[in-house]
Write a protein that holds these residues in place. Structure first.
Motif, PDB file in Angstrom:
ATOM      1  N   ASP A  40      -2.019   1.355  -0.730  1.00  0.00           N
ATOM      2  CA  ASP A  40      -1.998   1.460   0.726  1.00  0.00           C
ATOM      3  C   ASP A  40      -0.846   2.376   1.093  1.00  0.00           C
ATOM      4  O   ASP A  40       0.322   1.974   1.008  1.00  0.00           O
ATOM      5  CB  ASP A  40      -1.802   0.076   1.371  1.00  0.00           C
ATOM      6  N   LYS A  41      -1.189   3.583   1.466  1.00  0.00           N
ATOM      7  CA  LYS A  41      -0.149   4.565   1.789  1.00  0.00           C
ATOM      8  C   LYS A  41       0.618   4.116   3.033  1.00  0.00           C
ATOM      9  O   LYS A  41       0.032   3.642   4.010  1.00  0.00           O
ATOM     10  CB  LYS A  41      -0.753   5.954   2.037  1.00  0.00           C
ATOM     11  N   PRO A  42       1.958   4.217   2.992  1.00  0.00           N
ATOM     12  CA  PRO A  42       2.760   3.819   4.167  1.00  0.00           C
ATOM     13  C   PRO A  42       2.463   4.736   5.353  1.00  0.00           C
ATOM     14  O   PRO A  42       2.089   5.896   5.174  1.00  0.00           O
ATOM     15  CB  PRO A  42       4.207   3.984   3.685  1.00  0.00           C
ATOM     16  N   SER A  43       2.643   4.187   6.560  1.00  0.00           N
ATOM     17  CA  SER A  43       2.384   4.986   7.763  1.00  0.00           C
ATOM     18  C   SER A  43       3.368   6.157   7.872  1.00  0.00           C
ATOM     19  O   SER A  43       3.028   7.213   8.382  1.00  0.00           O
ATOM     20  CB  SER A  43       2.456   4.108   9.013  1.00  0.00           C
ATOM     21  N   SER A  44       4.576   5.947   7.367  1.00  0.00           N
ATOM     22  CA  SER A  44       5.570   7.030   7.383  1.00  0.00           C
ATOM     23  C   SER A  44       6.008   7.337   5.954  1.00  0.00           C
ATOM     24  O   SER A  44       6.779   6.582   5.357  1.00  0.00           O
ATOM     25  CB  SER A  44       6.779   6.635   8.230  1.00  0.00           C
ATOM     26  N   ALA A  45       5.489   8.436   5.421  1.00  0.00           N
ATOM     27  CA  ALA A  45       5.861   8.838   4.061  1.00  0.00           C
ATOM     28  C   ALA A  45       7.360   9.144   3.992  1.00  0.00           C
ATOM     29  O   ALA A  45       8.025   8.809   3.014  1.00  0.00           O
ATOM     30  CB  ALA A  45       5.054  10.062   3.633  1.00  0.00           C
ATOM     31  N   LEU A  46       7.882   9.740   5.057  1.00  0.00           N
ATOM     32  CA  LEU A  46       9.301  10.099   5.072  1.00  0.00           C
ATOM     33  C   LEU A  46      10.185   8.859   5.007  1.00  0.00           C
ATOM     34  O   LEU A  46      11.157   8.800   4.255  1.00  0.00           O
ATOM     35  CB  LEU A  46       9.622  10.924   6.323  1.00  0.00           C
ATOM     36  N   GLU A  47       9.831   7.820   5.793  1.00  0.00           N
ATOM     37  CA  GLU A  47      10.610   6.584   5.774  1.00  0.00           C
ATOM     38  C   GLU A  47      10.517   5.917   4.396  1.00  0.00           C
ATOM     39  O   GLU A  47      11.505   5.392   3.886  1.00  0.00           O
ATOM     40  CB  GLU A  47      10.134   5.626   6.867  1.00  0.00           C
ATOM     41  N   PHE A  48       9.334   5.966   3.785  1.00  0.00           N
ATOM     42  CA  PHE A  48       9.150   5.420   2.434  1.00  0.00           C
ATOM     43  C   PHE A  48      10.104   6.116   1.450  1.00  0.00           C
ATOM     44  O   PHE A  48      10.801   5.461   0.673  1.00  0.00           O
ATOM     45  CB  PHE A  48       7.686   5.629   1.993  1.00  0.00           C
ATOM     46  N   ILE A  49      10.152   7.444   1.531  1.00  0.00           N
ATOM     47  CA  ILE A  49      11.010   8.223   0.633  1.00  0.00           C
ATOM     48  C   ILE A  49      12.477   7.900   0.888  1.00  0.00           C
ATOM     49  O   ILE A  49      13.260   7.701  -0.045  1.00  0.00           O
ATOM     50  CB  ILE A  49      10.732   9.736   0.797  1.00  0.00           C
ATOM     51  N   GLN A  50      12.862   7.808   2.161  1.00  0.00           N
ATOM     52  CA  GLN A  50      14.256   7.478   2.503  1.00  0.00           C
ATOM     53  C   GLN A  50      14.651   6.122   1.931  1.00  0.00           C
ATOM     54  O   GLN A  50      15.735   5.975   1.358  1.00  0.00           O
ATOM     55  CB  GLN A  50      14.463   7.478   4.019  1.00  0.00           C
ATOM     56  N   GLN A  51      13.772   5.131   2.068  1.00  0.00           N
ATOM     57  CA  GLN A  51      14.080   3.791   1.545  1.00  0.00           C
ATOM     58  C   GLN A  51      14.187   3.815   0.029  1.00  0.00           C
ATOM     59  O   GLN A  51      15.078   3.207  -0.551  1.00  0.00           O
ATOM     60  CB  GLN A  51      13.006   2.793   1.977  1.00  0.00           C
ATOM     61  N   LYS A  52      13.279   4.530  -0.626  1.00  0.00           N
ATOM     62  CA  LYS A  52      13.304   4.599  -2.092  1.00  0.00           C
ATOM     63  C   LYS A  52      14.569   5.290  -2.603  1.00  0.00           C
ATOM     64  O   LYS A  52      15.055   4.991  -3.690  1.00  0.00           O
ATOM     65  CB  LYS A  52      12.069   5.339  -2.629  1.00  0.00           C
ATOM     66  N   LEU A  53      15.100   6.191  -1.807  1.00  0.00           N
ATOM     67  CA  LEU A  53      16.335   6.892  -2.197  1.00  0.00           C
ATOM     68  C   LEU A  53      17.583   6.104  -1.792  1.00  0.00           C
ATOM     69  O   LEU A  53      18.697   6.546  -2.014  1.00  0.00           O
ATOM     70  CB  LEU A  53      16.378   8.294  -1.579  1.00  0.00           C
ATOM     71  N   GLY A  54      17.381   4.938  -1.191  1.00  0.00           N
ATOM     72  CA  GLY A  54      18.518   4.061  -0.881  1.00  0.00           C
ATOM     73  C   GLY A  54      19.012   4.126   0.540  1.00  0.00           C
ATOM     74  O   GLY A  54      20.017   3.509   0.874  1.00  0.00           O
ATOM     75  N   GLY A  55      18.319   4.860   1.392  1.00  0.00           N
ATOM     76  CA  GLY A  55      18.745   4.944   2.783  1.00  0.00           C
ATOM     77  C   GLY A  55      18.248   3.748   3.572  1.00  0.00           C
ATOM     78  O   GLY A  55      17.332   3.050   3.145  1.00  0.00           O
ATOM     79  N   PRO A  56      18.846   3.479   4.730  1.00  0.00           N
ATOM     80  CA  PRO A  56      18.399   2.347   5.549  1.00  0.00           C
ATOM     81  C   PRO A  56      17.063   2.663   6.218  1.00  0.00           C
ATOM     82  O   PRO A  56      16.744   3.821   6.476  1.00  0.00           O
ATOM     83  CB  PRO A  56      19.506   2.213   6.594  1.00  0.00           C
ATOM     84  N   SER A  57      16.305   1.618   6.505  1.00  0.00           N
ATOM     85  CA  SER A  57      15.061   1.804   7.261  1.00  0.00           C
ATOM     86  C   SER A  57      15.437   2.118   8.706  1.00  0.00           C
ATOM     87  O   SER A  57      16.594   1.966   9.110  1.00  0.00           O
ATOM     88  CB  SER A  57      14.207   0.547   7.197  1.00  0.00           C
ATOM     89  N   VAL A  58      14.445   2.519   9.478  1.00  0.00           N
ATOM     90  CA  VAL A  58      14.702   2.841  10.885  1.00  0.00           C
ATOM     91  C   VAL A  58      15.266   1.624  11.612  1.00  0.00           C
ATOM     92  O   VAL A  58      16.254   1.729  12.353  1.00  0.00           O
ATOM     93  CB  VAL A  58      13.414   3.358  11.581  1.00  0.00           C
ATOM     94  N   SER A  59      14.687   0.436  11.359  1.00  0.00           N
ATOM     95  CA  SER A  59      15.167  -0.773  12.047  1.00  0.00           C
ATOM     96  C   SER A  59      16.586  -1.124  11.592  1.00  0.00           C
ATOM     97  O   SER A  59      17.418  -1.530  12.407  1.00  0.00           O
ATOM     98  CB  SER A  59      14.215  -1.945  11.825  1.00  0.00           C
ATOM     99  N   GLU A  60      16.866  -0.965  10.293  1.00  0.00           N
ATOM    100  CA  GLU A  60      18.230  -1.231   9.799  1.00  0.00           C
ATOM    101  C   GLU A  60      19.218  -0.245  10.421  1.00  0.00           C
ATOM    102  O   GLU A  60      20.320  -0.620  10.821  1.00  0.00           O
ATOM    103  CB  GLU A  60      18.287  -1.098   8.270  1.00  0.00           C
ATOM    104  N   TYR A  61      18.802   1.016  10.510  1.00  0.00           N
ATOM    105  CA  TYR A  61      19.659   2.050  11.092  1.00  0.00           C
ATOM    106  C   TYR A  61      19.955   1.730  12.554  1.00  0.00           C
ATOM    107  O   TYR A  61      21.102   1.812  12.997  1.00  0.00           O
ATOM    108  CB  TYR A  61      18.988   3.419  10.958  1.00  0.00           C
ATOM    109  N   GLU A  62      18.918   1.349  13.292  1.00  0.00           N
ATOM    110  CA  GLU A  62      19.104   1.012  14.715  1.00  0.00           C
ATOM    111  C   GLU A  62      20.017  -0.196  14.872  1.00  0.00           C
ATOM    112  O   GLU A  62      20.848  -0.244  15.773  1.00  0.00           O
ATOM    113  CB  GLU A  62      17.751   0.775  15.388  1.00  0.00           C
ATOM    114  N   LYS A  63      19.859  -1.181  13.970  1.00  0.00           N
ATOM    115  CA  LYS A  63      20.713  -2.367  14.005  1.00  0.00           C
ATOM    116  C   LYS A  63      22.174  -1.970  13.747  1.00  0.00           C
ATOM    117  O   LYS A  63      23.088  -2.433  14.435  1.00  0.00           O
ATOM    118  CB  LYS A  63      20.244  -3.369  12.949  1.00  0.00           C
ATOM    119  N   LEU A  64      22.384  -1.089  12.770  1.00  0.00           N
ATOM    120  CA  LEU A  64      23.740  -0.624  12.466  1.00  0.00           C
ATOM    121  C   LEU A  64      24.329   0.173  13.633  1.00  0.00           C
ATOM    122  O   LEU A  64      25.522   0.043  13.940  1.00  0.00           O
ATOM    123  CB  LEU A  64      23.748   0.227  11.191  1.00  0.00           C
TER     124      LEU A  64
END
Length: 123
Positions: A40-64
């Motif tokens: 099941d391909k993620p709705s946001s390929a870019l967000e998937f790649i960011q998470q796999k590379l260790g970056g925060p998700s959009v919701s985590e980023y907004e929370k921070l």
């Protein structure tokens, strides 16, 4: 014109070697393979790649970001309070030094009731 193309190729090859030696190509390849293997391909390929590379998700980023904003407000309030306290302390010190000066002026240098001791040098 040929020399320009050769220089460009040399730069590209140097950059590719840099990416390979620093592990970037390997990491990106693993992430892209992981994305490819997702049933099941993620709705946001870019967000998937960011998470796999260790970056925060959009919701985590907004929370921070929200937490940072709250902490900035608290910091500004504490800094203002600190500066006010320093100003008040300065006023108290100033008042105290003026009162001390007045007390010193009221008292004579030497008192009559205190004996004066003479010190004679020894030979």
């Amino acid at each position: 014109m040929m020399r320009y193309k050769e220089e460009k190729e040399v730069k590209k090859e140097a950059f590719r070697k840099y990416l390979e030696s620093s592990g970037v190509l390997d990491s990106l390849t693993k992430v892209l393979v992981s994305l490819y293997e997702q049933n099941d391909k993620p709705s946001s390929a870019l967000e998937f790649i960011q998470q796999k590379l260790g970056g925060p998700s959009v919701s985590e980023y907004e929370k921070l970001q929200a937490e940072k904003s709250d902490l900035q407000i608290k910091y500004n309030e504490l800094l203002a309070k600190h500066q006010e306290t320093l100003r008040e302390l300065g006023e108290v010190k100033n008042l105290h030094s003026r009162n001390s000066s007045k007390d010193d002026a009221d008292e004579p240098e030497t008192r009559e009731d205190q004996p004066t001791t003479l010190v004679t040098p020894q030979h």
